[in-house]
Every structure is written in C-alpha cells, then in structure tokens.
Write an enzyme that holds these catalytic residues in place. Structure first.
Site, PDB file in Angstrom:
ATOM      1  N   ASP A  77      -2.632   1.189   6.933  1.00  0.00           N
ATOM      2  CA  ASP A  77      -1.723   0.922   5.812  1.00  0.00           C
ATOM      3  C   ASP A  77      -1.303  -0.552   5.793  1.00  0.00           C
ATOM      4  O   ASP A  77      -1.111  -1.134   4.729  1.00  0.00           O
ATOM      5  CB  ASP A  77      -0.479   1.812   5.911  1.00  0.00           C
ATOM      6  CG  ASP A  77      -0.845   3.272   6.020  1.00  0.00           C
ATOM      7  OD1 ASP A  77      -0.892   3.952   4.984  1.00  0.00           O
ATOM      8  OD2 ASP A  77      -1.116   3.724   7.152  1.00  0.00           O
ATOM      9  N   GLU A 111      -1.452  -1.467  -5.160  1.00  0.00           N
ATOM     10  CA  GLU A 111      -2.685  -0.723  -5.382  1.00  0.00           C
ATOM     11  C   GLU A 111      -2.443   0.363  -6.423  1.00  0.00           C
ATOM     12  O   GLU A 111      -1.415   1.026  -6.407  1.00  0.00           O
ATOM     13  CB  GLU A 111      -3.154  -0.101  -4.065  1.00  0.00           C
ATOM     14  CG  GLU A 111      -4.570   0.406  -4.103  1.00  0.00           C
ATOM     15  CD  GLU A 111      -5.073   0.768  -2.722  1.00  0.00           C
ATOM     16  OE1 GLU A 111      -5.973   0.066  -2.236  1.00  0.00           O
ATOM     17  OE2 GLU A 111      -4.576   1.737  -2.133  1.00  0.00           O
ATOM     18  N   ASP A 157       0.880  -1.167   0.000  1.00  0.00           N
ATOM     19  CA  ASP A 157       0.000   0.000   0.000  1.00  0.00           C
ATOM     20  C   ASP A 157       0.918   1.218   0.000  1.00  0.00           C
ATOM     21  O   ASP A 157       1.419   1.624   1.044  1.00  0.00           O
ATOM     22  CB  ASP A 157      -0.899  -0.004   1.235  1.00  0.00           C
ATOM     23  CG  ASP A 157      -1.834   1.197   1.274  1.00  0.00           C
ATOM     24  OD1 ASP A 157      -2.275   1.649   0.203  1.00  0.00           O
ATOM     25  OD2 ASP A 157      -2.115   1.686   2.388  1.00  0.00           O
TER      26      ASP A 157
END
Length: 191
Positions: free
Chosen positions: A140, A67, A7
């Site tokens: 996160d 992502e 992330d």
C-alpha cells in the site's frame, strides 16, 4: 512541486509525499494508515480523513494524486472503497488542493513501463527511482508512492477533479452520463 499520493483502502490506506525539484525526487513522508478491524466503517473513514489531514498540514502538498476505483465483483467492497475515496476527495477540496486521479494500469505503466506490472515490480521500481533501501512495506505504501510519482512524471497532466455538473474537456458530468446511458446504471432499488 509536492504531491501526496494516496492508495485508498478500507483496511489499509497507503500514502506517500514526494517533492520534485528539477529531475530529483525526495520522499518527505510515507506510511500506511492501519484501520482497526472492529471499528465501524464510518469510524475508519474519519480516521483516514484525520490522519491524511495531519500529513497535509505537516508537508503542504500542492496536489493529491489518487488511484481510481477498479471494477470489483464484490459490490460491498466497491462501495466501501468509493466512500474512502470520497473522504480523500472531500479533504483535498476542503484544503483547496489540486486532485488528479489515475487508473491502476496508468500508474503501473508510468512507474514500470508495463501496465500489467505486479505489485512486486511496482515496489521494486518505486524503491529504485526514489533510492529507498529497504523497500517500504506493505505494498500500500509503494503503491501510494507510485501514484505520486505517476503524477509528477506526467507533470500533473490530468485535468483537475471537477465537481458534479461540470465536465472535463470532451467528457461529461455524472448527471449527463446517467441521462445518456441509463442502461449502464445499476438500479439498487427496483420496484
């Protein structure tokens, strides 16, 4: 199969390494890379690269799941996030790893069944699916684990990352996109 989920962030970058054996998932490692607020952006990118490289060396994932960038009104933030993603992509390519990218809604849908799920809902489901108690913090970390889970649940179904000039099946490269859609390109330096 071992997957490293990332992330990306310019202040905090979450990561999670998950091994899948049959229908069982095991968290090998997870955490957050905390970046010093006084460090330059280049120093932060270097730190992310080095720390993720150490994770890859220690756990030997076969794939990095990342992502994709969501649209942001803050251009500076979007550019910085893109640079962080670039460092992760470069690391994966330098280590000859598969790279799969997922939109935030796709990750949320894979983990919770709802593409508009909150971060709390994602964290709860990730912890439940991976039998983690307590729930890892900050978000996160659970987001990164969710990205890795998404890749494993989808069976790595995403087409591997292609370099410039190559296109995904049915898609087009960036250069083809720019040529076909000049009105969609933001002109940073106009005369």
């Amino acid at each position: 199969m071992v997957v490293l989920g990332v992330d990306p962030g310019s202040r905090l970058t979450g990561y999670g390494v998950i091994r899948q054996e049959g229908t069982f998932f095991t968290v090998l490692s997870c955490g957050v890379i905390r970046l010093h607020p006084r460090s330059s952006h280049a120093e932060r990118i270097g730190q992310i690269y080095r720390e993720l490289e150490a994770v890859i060396t220690d756990y030997a994932p076969e794939c990095v799941a990342l992502e994709t960038v969501f649209l942001s009104r803050n251009v500076q933030s979007a550019l910085k996030l893109g640079q962080v993603r670039g460092a992760v992509i470069a690391l994966a390519m330098n280590r000859n790893l598969l790279l799969h990218e997922y939109a935030p809604r796709e990750v949320k849908s894979a983990v919770t069944g709802k593409g508009a799920a909150s971060k709390e809902q994602v964290a709860f489901m990730v912890a439940r699916m991976l039998a983690l108690n307590p729930v890892p913090e900050p978000f996160d970390v659970t987001d990164a684990l969710g990205i890795a889970l998404c890749d494993l649940l989808r069976g790595g179904s995403r087409e591997p990352f292609k370099s410039a000039g190559q296109s995904r099946k049915g898609g087009m490269s960036w250069s083809q996109f720019v040529g076909a859609s000049p009105d969609m390109v933001i002109r940073l330096f106009q005369k």
